[in-house]
Design a protein around this motif. Structure first.
Motif, short mmCIF file in Angstrom:
data_model
loop_
_atom_site.label_atom_id
_atom_site.label_comp_id
_atom_site.label_asym_id
_atom_site.label_seq_id
_atom_site.Cartn_x
_atom_site.Cartn_y
_atom_site.Cartn_z
N ARG A 1 0.82 -1.21 0.00
CA ARG A 1 0.00 0.00 0.00
C ARG A 1 0.86 1.27 0.00
N VAL A 2 1.93 1.25 0.80
CA VAL A 2 2.84 2.39 0.82
C VAL A 2 3.48 2.60 -0.55
N GLU B 1 3.16 5.90 -2.86
CA GLU B 1 4.34 6.61 -3.34
C GLU B 1 4.28 6.81 -4.85
N ARG B 2 3.84 5.75 -5.56
CA ARG B 2 3.74 5.88 -7.02
C ARG B 2 2.69 6.92 -7.41
N VAL B 3 1.56 6.92 -6.68
CA VAL B 3 0.51 7.89 -6.98
C VAL B 3 1.01 9.31 -6.73
N SER C 1 2.85 14.41 -8.64
CA SER C 1 3.87 15.46 -8.63
C SER C 1 4.32 15.76 -10.05
N LEU C 2 4.54 14.70 -10.82
CA LEU C 2 4.96 14.91 -12.20
C LEU C 2 3.88 15.65 -13.00
N LEU C 3 2.62 15.26 -12.78
CA LEU C 3 1.53 15.94 -13.48
C LEU C 3 1.45 17.41 -13.06
#
Length: 264
Positions: A38-39, A43-45, A50-52
């Motif tokens: 889940r962590v 983190e990926r989300v 952040s990139l978006l």
């Protein structure tokens, strides 16, 4: 009792051994794995968000740069056209003054409408088609020749002609007019410092000249262009006070209104 103790030990060992589970079945380890996954997902989300967000901010910045570039181009265009508008205003003013002179001083130095190139704008220093009138020995002929050069928009040649006239005929009755039109050659070429000094020369040396109202008006215009706004206001107010019924006074009033609007 000696027999019971070994049995109890065996039972305890069996119980303890039965509590030890393999990792794939240990609920604690399974829960830790789930939490770790889940962590990782979070983190990926977050990383993707952040990139978006960064990409969106970059696009906003690019759009702002494009808008600033467009605004800069618009300002450059306005700056290029400012000189055109000022020269057009000068011609309009000058033609009005000339019309007044034609009515009040027949046969003097009133200029016919300026000869303009196809764009409608006189180009300082440009030579308009047609031969320039050649001066003769008299002050009237020399003066008219220089005036014709000015009419054609040949300002450097007109400046030279009026300078030569002032040097050759210092006692001519046309001397005040020649000084005034010499100042005009500086004014139309935006040499406002020299134009101001020359218009003031008309006022100092020939205070009773028919050119005095126009010279005082143009002195105020020069001060305005030089951003000497207090001096310009005082000079233009003098035009209105000294020559209240003149065209110069009307034009001075219009410029005073502009100065007042710009100071609000």
């Amino acid at each position: 009792m000696k027999i019971l103790k070994p049995c109890l030990a065996l039972v305890a060992a069996a119980l303890v051994g039965g509590c030890i589970l393999p990792p794939e079945e240990d609920p604690v380890l399974l829960k830790l794995d789930e939490l770790d996954q889940r962590v990782g997902t979070i983190e990926r989300v977050v990383r993707n968000e952040s990139l978006l967000r960064i990409a969106s901010e970059l696009e906003i910045l690019r759009e702002e740069v494009r808008e600033l570039r467009g605004a800069t181009e618009a300002l450059e265009y306005e700056a290029e056209n400012a000189a055109t508008r000022q020269r057009d205003q000068y011609l309009d003013l000058d033609q009005r003054l000339q019309s007044l002179e034609r009515r009040t001083r027949a046969g003097d130095d009133a200029l016919p409408p300026a000869v303009l190139p196809p764009g409608g704008e006189p180009v300082p220093g440009a030579v308009v088609a047609g031969p320039a009138p050649a001066p003769s020995g008299s002050d009237q002929a020399s003066y008219q020749a220089a005036l014709e050069l000015l009419r054609q928009g040949r300002y450097p040649q007109a400046e030279e002609g009026f300078r030569r006239f002032l040097a050759d005929f210092p006692d001519s009755a046309l001397i005040d007019n020649a000084i005034y039109w010499l100042a005009e050659t500086y004014y139309v070429n935006r040499d406002f410092d020299t134009a101001l000094a020359t218009f003031q020369r008309v006022l100092e040396e020939h205070p009773n000249s028919r050119k005095a109202p126009d010279a005082l008006l143009k002195a105020g215009f020069c001060q305005y262009e030089l951003k000497q706004f207090d001096a310009a206001q005082a000079t233009l107010e003098s035009v209105v006070a000294q020559y209240p019924d003149s065209t110069a006074a009307r034009l001075a009033t219009q410029r005073l209104e502009r100065i007042a609007a710009e100071r609000r």
